[in-house]
Design an enzyme around this catalytic site. Sequence first.
Site, PDB file in Angstrom:
ATOM      1  CE  LYS A 137      -4.099  -1.868  -0.131  1.00 43.79           C
ATOM      2  NZ  LYS A 137      -5.165  -1.828   0.855  1.00 43.79           N
ATOM      3  NE  ARG A 182      -7.339  -9.214  -1.238  1.00 47.18           N
ATOM      4  CZ  ARG A 182      -6.950  -8.270  -2.101  1.00 47.18           C
ATOM      5  NH1 ARG A 182      -6.145  -7.297  -1.680  1.00 47.18           N
ATOM      6  NH2 ARG A 182      -7.362  -8.296  -3.354  1.00 47.18           N
TER       7      ARG A 182
END
Length: 286
Positions: free
Chosen positions: A231, A265
């Site tokens: 991210k 994930r």
Amino acid sequence: MAKHELTPVAWRCGRFLFDWSKRSAPVVMGILNVTPDSFSDGGLFANRDAALKQAERLIAEGAEMIDVGGESSRPGSEPLSLQEELDRVMPVLEVLKDAPVAISVDTYKAKVMAAAINLGIDCINDIWAFRQPHAIEAIAKSSCGVMLMHMQKDPSTMQFDPHYKDVVAEVNGFLMERCVALEDEGVERDRLAIDPGFGFGKTLEHNMTMLAHFQAFCQHGLPVVAGISRKSSLGAITGKDMAHRQTASVAAALMALERGAKVLRVHDVDQTMDAVKIWVATQECL
């Protein structure tokens, strides 16, 4: 919602049962984006054969789930038509439906959910937490696992000045409300997993606050998903571009695991599995 034990016992996902009464390891979910425009690997696996080769690689590296996504949800992304999404994901799901690991589809469209469930896909991962029309109806009577995520606004607007008075409390409250909504419509509790939604309508400070207090999401007896891999927040902290965030991603996943995450994930399965193995080995010595 009635009070439940803090540690989830098991998560039922179609053909699979992830039973934490018999295991200490989290479920490592490998990300497979069959899109031309995902933030991390857009275009690399848009071709069916390339996607299947990547799925084989993720399984070989130790992933117990593969999450197949046909529509990018990167900040600023525009919605994809139903037919385009079906054209992207269904040929891949057709081949993977009998894979030796659980197969998930990342979608918020009820018709994509229904088509995947009809194939026998094991899990539905919904960034809208099943708030779109007919989404709950599509999954209610199936045996698939469901992952419901928090997102402020929508992908095209979510990073325009996200604001919370208390990000952890507000995200937690939303997720519990959605769990109640699904249970009220007949979705069994042992099928539910929750995801606080790193990067989905959150600033760097919001994301780091959620990671620091991740255990707050793990107070409901439900598996909690940590999806912080690659991210932009990690890039903002480290100064590394997308191709060089593996170490930061593994560190963030390990911090979430230490605070109670049951599903990781990730893009980088091999590196994450190494960290998980070390963590599991230390747990066995406690």
